[in-house]
Motif scaffolding. Structure first.
Motif, PDB file in Angstrom:
ATOM      1  N   ASN A 137       0.854  -1.191   0.000  1.00 50.51           N
ATOM      2  CA  ASN A 137       0.000   0.000   0.000  1.00 50.51           C
ATOM      3  C   ASN A 137       0.890   1.241   0.000  1.00 50.51           C
ATOM      4  OD1 ASN A 137       0.957  -0.593   2.534  1.00 50.51           O
ATOM      5  ND2 ASN A 137      -0.811   0.229   3.624  1.00 50.51           N
ATOM      6  N   VAL A 138       1.107   1.773  -1.158  1.00 51.34           N
ATOM      7  CA  VAL A 138       1.960   2.959  -1.314  1.00 51.34           C
ATOM      8  C   VAL A 138       1.144   3.997  -2.076  1.00 51.34           C
ATOM      9  CG1 VAL A 138       4.072   3.858  -2.384  1.00 51.34           C
ATOM     10  CG2 VAL A 138       4.067   1.562  -1.385  1.00 51.34           C
ATOM     11  N   GLY A 139       0.809   5.085  -1.416  1.00 48.92           N
ATOM     12  CA  GLY A 139       0.041   6.137  -2.090  1.00 48.92           C
ATOM     13  C   GLY A 139       0.870   6.762  -3.187  1.00 48.92           C
ATOM     14  N   PRO A 140       0.233   7.137  -4.341  1.00 49.09           N
ATOM     15  CA  PRO A 140       1.017   7.686  -5.451  1.00 49.09           C
ATOM     16  C   PRO A 140       1.857   8.887  -5.044  1.00 49.09           C
ATOM     17  CG  PRO A 140      -1.350   7.607  -6.008  1.00 49.09           C
ATOM     18  CD  PRO A 140      -1.204   7.063  -4.618  1.00 49.09           C
TER      19      PRO A 140
ATOM     20  N   PHE B  72       3.872  -1.761 -10.151  1.00 56.79           N
ATOM     21  CA  PHE B  72       2.593  -1.063 -10.341  1.00 56.79           C
ATOM     22  C   PHE B  72       1.749  -1.328  -9.101  1.00 56.79           C
ATOM     23  CE2 PHE B  72      -1.675  -0.209 -11.692  1.00 56.79           C
ATOM     24  CZ  PHE B  72      -1.571   0.784 -12.659  1.00 56.79           C
ATOM     25  N   ILE B  73       1.528  -0.269  -8.320  1.00 52.85           N
ATOM     26  CA  ILE B  73       0.741  -0.424  -7.087  1.00 52.85           C
ATOM     27  C   ILE B  73      -0.489   0.472  -7.209  1.00 52.85           C
ATOM     28  CG2 ILE B  73       0.726  -0.165  -4.576  1.00 52.85           C
ATOM     29  CD1 ILE B  73       3.776  -0.482  -4.638  1.00 52.85           C
ATOM     30  N   GLY B  74      -1.660  -0.130  -7.198  1.00 52.40           N
ATOM     31  CA  GLY B  74      -2.891   0.642  -7.317  1.00 52.40           C
ATOM     32  C   GLY B  74      -3.774   0.048  -8.392  1.00 52.40           C
ATOM     33  N   ASP B  75      -4.639   0.901  -8.977  1.00 52.01           N
ATOM     34  CA  ASP B  75      -5.497   0.413 -10.064  1.00 52.01           C
ATOM     35  C   ASP B  75      -5.456   1.416 -11.214  1.00 52.01           C
ATOM     36  OD1 ASP B  75      -7.163   2.550  -9.405  1.00 52.01           O
ATOM     37  OD2 ASP B  75      -8.308   1.341  -7.982  1.00 52.01           O
ATOM     38  N   GLU B  76      -6.330   1.252 -12.176  1.00 48.72           N
ATOM     39  CA  GLU B  76      -6.275   2.084 -13.391  1.00 48.72           C
ATOM     40  C   GLU B  76      -6.557   3.563 -13.114  1.00 48.72           C
ATOM     41  OE1 GLU B  76      -5.426   0.994 -16.702  1.00 48.72           O
ATOM     42  OE2 GLU B  76      -4.632  -0.504 -15.305  1.00 48.72           O
ATOM     43  N   THR B  77      -7.181   3.856 -11.959  1.00 45.96           N
ATOM     44  CA  THR B  77      -7.549   5.256 -11.683  1.00 45.96           C
ATOM     45  C   THR B  77      -6.547   5.949 -10.763  1.00 45.96           C
ATOM     46  OG1 THR B  77      -8.884   4.591  -9.789  1.00 45.96           O
ATOM     47  CG2 THR B  77     -10.026   4.783 -11.918  1.00 45.96           C
ATOM     48  N   SER B  78      -5.796   5.168 -10.014  1.00 43.85           N
ATOM     49  CA  SER B  78      -4.862   5.760  -9.055  1.00 43.85           C
ATOM     50  C   SER B  78      -3.730   4.778  -8.792  1.00 43.85           C
ATOM     51  CB  SER B  78      -5.613   6.056  -7.749  1.00 43.85           C
ATOM     52  OG  SER B  78      -4.695   6.442  -6.762  1.00 43.85           O
ATOM     53  N   PHE B  79      -2.503   5.203  -9.070  1.00 45.03           N
ATOM     54  CA  PHE B  79      -1.392   4.254  -8.899  1.00 45.03           C
ATOM     55  C   PHE B  79      -0.046   4.946  -8.704  1.00 45.03           C
ATOM     56  CE2 PHE B  79      -1.931   4.846 -13.547  1.00 45.03           C
ATOM     57  CZ  PHE B  79      -0.660   5.290 -13.896  1.00 45.03           C
TER      58      PHE B  79
ATOM     59  N   PRO C 124      -3.121  11.619  -8.699  1.00 45.76           N
ATOM     60  CA  PRO C 124      -3.588  10.229  -8.560  1.00 45.76           C
ATOM     61  C   PRO C 124      -2.731   9.215  -9.295  1.00 45.76           C
ATOM     62  CG  PRO C 124      -5.089  11.525  -9.936  1.00 45.76           C
ATOM     63  CD  PRO C 124      -4.076  12.477  -9.403  1.00 45.76           C
ATOM     64  N   LYS C 125      -2.092   9.633 -10.391  1.00 50.07           N
ATOM     65  CA  LYS C 125      -1.296   8.662 -11.154  1.00 50.07           C
ATOM     66  C   LYS C 125       0.139   9.146 -11.243  1.00 50.07           C
ATOM     67  CE  LYS C 125      -5.123   7.417 -14.236  1.00 50.07           C
ATOM     68  NZ  LYS C 125      -5.513   7.317 -15.659  1.00 50.07           N
ATOM     69  N   VAL C 126       1.042   8.377 -10.690  1.00 50.27           N
ATOM     70  CA  VAL C 126       2.445   8.781 -10.694  1.00 50.27           C
ATOM     71  C   VAL C 126       3.286   7.713 -11.384  1.00 50.27           C
ATOM     72  CG1 VAL C 126       4.460   8.986  -9.182  1.00 50.27           C
ATOM     73  CG2 VAL C 126       2.435  10.355  -8.726  1.00 50.27           C
ATOM     74  N   ILE C 127       4.089   8.156 -12.353  1.00 47.22           N
ATOM     75  CA  ILE C 127       5.066   7.249 -12.983  1.00 47.22           C
ATOM     76  C   ILE C 127       6.446   7.742 -12.563  1.00 47.22           C
ATOM     77  CG2 ILE C 127       5.985   6.303 -15.134  1.00 47.22           C
ATOM     78  CD1 ILE C 127       3.267   6.839 -16.450  1.00 47.22           C
TER      79      ILE C 127
END
Ligand SMILES: Cc1cc2nc3c(=O)[nH]c(=O)nc-3n(C[C@H](O)[C@H](O)[C@H](O)COP(=O)(O)OP(=O)(O)OC[C@H]3O[C@@H](n4cnc5c(N)ncnc54)[C@H](O)[C@@H]3O)c2cc1C
Ligand code: FES
Ligand code: FES
Length: 486
Positions: free
Chosen positions: A19-22, A184-191, A232-235
């Protein structure tokens, strides 16, 4: 399949987090999740160093540490690394680490708020095992502010502890951490995602063009802590190895966009000492440890330090996407304030900097209110091709003079053919800077100051190159300290 967790060492523990927030920072993880409150939050923007922690990575079979500002570092960036905080230094029996003892013995702490940050910066310095002199100690501590003790006792503590033998940390543990794997931690809307190759990066960014690319997070971290921007989405780009390549290719120095200032410094210094001097003054050791050259270019800031120097050196940048790659001149990347020539699925892959030829002269100057930890009011980079004292080509690039870093086209044209020794003609050409630029007027400098200083810098470059002055005032010496050099 990408892995769905990160793993890192914290103290002697192997930590695995799924569980790592973006946009979760290391500081929030420590203080809010782990209730480890030794690491302090001061400014929350990378300036004060109260939140400094040490990050260890394997380098040539040994663990090498760097200080980072945990307030603006993403938790996800810890994958594959070791985190050392102030709680990890004393032995389980309570025996203080030599750095801590030295601070006690030298009375290096009063209110104590800054102390954990200083301790961690000193821990990294001691681990480097270089027996630093006063200048190197100042340089290592320039990113740590103390408002009550005064710096002398802290520097005395540094001198004392850096004379003591280094206790090497075990490198074998790193074998337990996975490498070269996408995350990749999260789902398609937030990762939080961390690709390990450029092809994985290009594919992911193509699928999520609304994602935020994060390299060193020394800009993006402030969007999180100061602007409270939801990301919400971090690469994260830090695990893409090929973005860290550095090579000399024929007449160019080629660097991946993910090369940090600390990694680039020796190569830029070798290209020209002025480049090294400016890089040594970017932020602090904490900022230079993670901040990247690519981030400095891509953020589009009109006052970033690297673009004027790189534009003067005719640098080309390579932009990549799933559709392929293209190269453009760096000056063409900047279209207008806040607008760069970058398609929604493109990222900056590398920077190609021309090496100087025998008939070329380069100069760079950073003008800011403070020597360390300060953004430029004006940044100037000059490159002149000179034959028989005559200017055959001139590239004069400035930051802080317009909405983007820019070349002074009219001034450059007027310099063509002039003798490097003809001061009067150069003074006339310098007047054209007023036609090239309408500088901004802000709290860093007035428009008139910027214009006058830009002219003065151009004339200073001429005088130095013509050999009319050998005094370069307020240069940094090789260790980063200001000197009045001959
Ligand atoms: C305390 C402090 C002091 C500072 N001092 C200076 C200074 O003296 N001089 C100076 O010039 N700057 C300074 N900065 C600003 C900052 O450190 C630099 O701009 C740094 O180079 C940004 O790089 P980064 O890797 O941290 O970028 P990030 O914060 O990770 O990213 C910055 C921007 O670039 C984008 N980006 C990053 N990499 C890529 C890529 N490969 N492709 C496409 N987009 C990308 C990100 O999406 C974001 O928009 C300072 C910052 C702090 C916090
Ligand atoms: S809290 Fe000031 S640098 Fe992080
Ligand atoms: S001891 Fe109080 S801020 Fe440094």
């Amino acid at each position: 399949m990408p892995k769905k967790s990160i793993k890192f060492f914290h103290g002697t523990e192997l930590v695995e987090l799924s569980n790592v927030g973006p946009s979760e920072t290391i500081l929030d993880y420590l203080r809010l999740r782990m209730h480890l409150t030794g690491t302090k939050e001061g400014c929350g923007e990378g300036d004060c160093g109260a939140c400094t922690v040490a990050i260890g990575q394997l380098h040539e079979g040994k663990v090498a540490y760097q200080p980072v500002n945990s307030c603006i570092q993403l938790l996800g960036s810890l994958d594959g690394k070791e985190l050392v905080t102030v709680e990890d230094l004393a032995s389980p029996s309570g025996k203080l680490h030599p750095v801590q003892s030295a601070m006690v013995e030298n009375h290096g702490s009063q209110c104590g708020f800054c102390t954990p940050g200083f301790i961690m910066s000193l821990f990294v310095l001691q681990q480097e095992g270089t027996n630093p002199d006063r200048n190197e100690i100042n340089n290592a501590l320039a990113g740590n502010l103390c408002r009550c003790t005064g710096y002398r006792p802290i520097i005395d503590a540094a001198k004392q502890v850096c004379n003591e033998p280094v206790i090497e940390r075990p490198a074998a543990l790193f074998a337990l951490l996975e490498k070269n794997q996408d995350t990749f931690i999260g789902d398609e809307t937030s990762f939080f995602a961390s690709p390990s190759t450029q092809s994985a990066l290009a594919t992911l960014y193509h699928e999520h063009q609304d994602a935020t690319l994060v390299a060193g997070a020394t800009d993006v971290g402030l969007w999180i802590t100061k602007q409270l921007r939801p990301l919400p989405k971090v690469i994260y780009l830090g695990a893409v190895k090929s973005l860290k390549n550095i090579a000399i290719e024929i007449a160019d120095l080629v660097m991946g966009a993910g090369v940090t200032y600390a990694q680039a410094l020796p190569h830029l210094d070798a290209l020209h000492p002025d480049l090294g001097q400016v890089v040594r003054r970017i932020g602090s050791k904490q900022v230079r440890a993670v901040g990247t050259i690519g981030g400095n270019i891509a953020n589009g800031s009109p006052i970033g330090d690297m673009p004027p120097m790189l534009i003067a050196l005719s640098s080309q940048i390579e932009l990549r996407s799933i559709e392929g790659k293209r190269s453009i001149a760096l000056e063409d990347f900047y279209i207008e304030y806040g607008k760069q020539d970058l398609k929604p699925n493109e990222y900056l892959a590398q920077i190609r900097i021309s090496l100087l030829q025998a008939n070329q002269q380069f100069r760079a100057y950073k003008i800011s209110k403070r020597f360390d930890q300060d953004i430029s009011a004006i940044m100037a980079g000059f490159c002149f091709t000179i034959e028989n004292d005559a200017i055959m080509n001139a590239r004069c690039a400035f930051g802080g003079m317009a909405g983007t870093p820019m070349l002074a086209h009219k001034t450059q044209a007027a310099l063509m053919g002039l003798s490097i020794k003809d001061e009067t003609a150069w003074q006339q050409a310098a007047q054209l800077l007023a036609q090239d630029f309408t500088p901004m007027d802000d709290m860093r400098a007035s428009a008139q100051y910027r214009l006058n200083t830009a002219k003065a810098l151009l004339l200073k470059a001429r005088a130095e190159i013509a050999g009319e002055t050998n005094t370069r005032i307020l240069q940094a010496d090789s260790k980063g300290a200001p000197t009045h050099a001959q």
